[in-house]
Design a protein around this motif. Sequence first.
Motif, mmCIF file in Angstrom:
data_model
loop_
_atom_site.group_PDB
_atom_site.id
_atom_site.type_symbol
_atom_site.label_atom_id
_atom_site.label_comp_id
_atom_site.label_asym_id
_atom_site.label_seq_id
_atom_site.Cartn_x
_atom_site.Cartn_y
_atom_site.Cartn_z
ATOM 1 N N LYS A 147 -12.922 122.284 96.089
ATOM 2 C CA LYS A 147 -13.317 121.394 97.262
ATOM 3 C C LYS A 147 -14.148 122.543 98.041
ATOM 4 N N ARG A 148 -13.614 123.688 98.460
ATOM 5 C CA ARG A 148 -14.388 124.516 99.197
ATOM 6 C C ARG A 148 -15.748 125.010 98.230
ATOM 7 N N SER A 149 -15.691 125.027 96.975
ATOM 8 C CA SER A 149 -16.919 125.183 96.500
ATOM 9 C C SER A 149 -17.852 124.272 96.093
ATOM 10 N N ALA A 150 -17.560 123.087 96.642
ATOM 11 C CA ALA A 150 -18.394 121.671 96.435
ATOM 12 C C ALA A 150 -20.169 122.186 96.536
ATOM 13 N N PRO A 151 -20.793 121.497 96.097
ATOM 14 C CA PRO A 151 -20.317 120.534 94.689
ATOM 15 C C PRO A 151 -19.973 121.163 93.598
ATOM 16 N N SER A 152 -18.714 120.669 93.032
ATOM 17 C CA SER A 152 -18.169 121.126 91.741
ATOM 18 C C SER A 152 -17.759 120.236 90.758
ATOM 19 N N ARG A 153 -17.393 120.775 89.579
ATOM 20 C CA ARG A 153 -17.118 119.694 88.598
ATOM 21 C C ARG A 153 -15.806 119.936 87.857
ATOM 22 N N ILE A 154 -15.154 118.970 87.474
ATOM 23 C CA ILE A 154 -14.011 119.050 86.536
ATOM 24 C C ILE A 154 -13.991 118.410 85.280
ATOM 25 N N ILE A 155 -14.176 119.195 84.189
ATOM 26 C CA ILE A 155 -14.399 118.335 82.755
ATOM 27 C C ILE A 155 -13.098 118.607 81.847
ATOM 28 N N ILE A 156 -12.992 117.227 81.424
ATOM 29 C CA ILE A 156 -11.548 117.401 80.818
ATOM 30 C C ILE A 156 -11.743 116.884 79.450
ATOM 31 N N ALA A 211 -14.692 112.904 81.766
ATOM 32 C CA ALA A 211 -13.733 113.148 80.406
ATOM 33 C C ALA A 211 -14.830 113.169 79.293
ATOM 34 N N VAL A 212 -14.428 113.846 78.270
ATOM 35 C CA VAL A 212 -15.362 114.058 77.194
ATOM 36 C C VAL A 212 -14.937 114.025 75.733
ATOM 37 N N HIS A 213 -15.456 113.123 74.623
ATOM 38 C CA HIS A 213 -15.100 113.133 73.395
ATOM 39 C C HIS A 213 -16.154 114.045 72.779
ATOM 40 N N PRO A 214 -15.754 115.186 72.133
ATOM 41 C CA PRO A 214 -17.005 116.058 71.439
ATOM 42 C C PRO A 214 -17.576 115.595 70.392
ATOM 43 N N GLY A 215 -16.763 114.590 69.472
ATOM 44 C CA GLY A 215 -17.272 114.392 68.218
ATOM 45 C C GLY A 215 -16.374 114.939 67.345
ATOM 46 N N ILE A 216 -16.586 114.792 65.929
ATOM 47 C CA ILE A 216 -15.389 115.391 65.124
ATOM 48 C C ILE A 216 -16.105 116.663 64.789
#
Length: 301
Positions: A147-156, A211-216
């Motif tokens: 939050k202190r670093s915003a804009p920031s991102r979380i990728i799952i 959220a990410v689906h990377p493929g097979i």
Amino acid sequence: MSNIYTLREMFGGQWSSSKRLDGKTVIITGANTGIGKETARDLAGRGARIIMACRDLDKAEGAQKEIMEDSGNQNIVIRKLDLSDTKSIREFAEAINNEERAVHVLINNAGIMMCPYSKTADGFEMQFGVNHLGHFLLTFLLIDLLKRSAPSRIIILSSMAHGWGTIALDDINSERNYHSRRAYGQSKLANILFTRSLAKKLKDTGVTAYAVHPGIVRTKLKRHMNLGLLIMWKIVRPFTKTPVQGAQTTIFCAVEPELDKESGGYYSNCRPSRCTRAARDDEMAEKLWELSCKMLGIVWN
Ligand SMILES: NC(=O)c1ccc[n+]([C@@H]2O[C@H](COP(=O)([O-])OP(=O)(O)OC[C@H]3O[C@@H](n4cnc5c(N)ncnc54)[C@H](O)[C@@H]3O)[C@@H](O)[C@H]2O)c1
């Protein structure tokens, strides 16, 4: 599975951007192999400080050296993180909170798939414990810094395999009803539900979640696959992605400026994708959030 994926969604997808990340700090869990390593290599090439959060420090050192040589970026550090042990997660987060002025991207990438039944150090079923709960706790412990670093991102990192699972709210650690494929699906469904809840709870903070689906992807993840799936794997192998291709959607979510305006979505092949109805169930997402807090003994509203 209630979704039908197009061939392009399953196997294709390329994306390119020259966007730089100089001055940005990125944490990647499981960055020593597979998709995580290729993500680290790409983001290092864009000038980011990369924190490789890895369980095996020897393997991580080899990957760190390779990434430094390839990218010319020496700002690549390794930190010990075992997501199957909350003590290790707490120690990792404490070091990050003490040492880093900012974290702009947290990539919850590490994962295991379809392993035989076992438990984490804290007694959680292993796939749910590592893939979901470990990352849930890690995100909780780093959220103020993000939050202190915003804009920031979380990728799952989730998977199209989220369609294999439902959330067994009353029976999450049980060995009696354990099924390795369903347990993987459950953990990957939890990844999407967590992303949705994060987006809601982080509204107007400048922290966004994807959220990410990377493929097979041809990585070591499939080491515990059963015979049926291994035969299927052999058939589809010519159409599967290399780890570099598999990393593209994660990289897209980390650097694409347009995504500042979006949060909580599910992406594949560098664009929004469809997830199952179960993965869009906000009531279940809330129950999962409460269960995760209870299991971890934390308060996160
Ligand atoms: N490969 C695929 O086809 C595919 C498909 C869909 C989703 N995914 C997801 O992508 C992510 C990356 O997988 P991959 O294919 O690169 O697999 P991989 O096996 O090559 O890499 C997984 C990484 O996670 C790390 N890891 C495992 N347990 C850990 C623990 N307890 N603590 C810390 N790190 C741990 C491993 O050391 C490794 O670095 C996973 O979350 C996976 O579920 C992969």
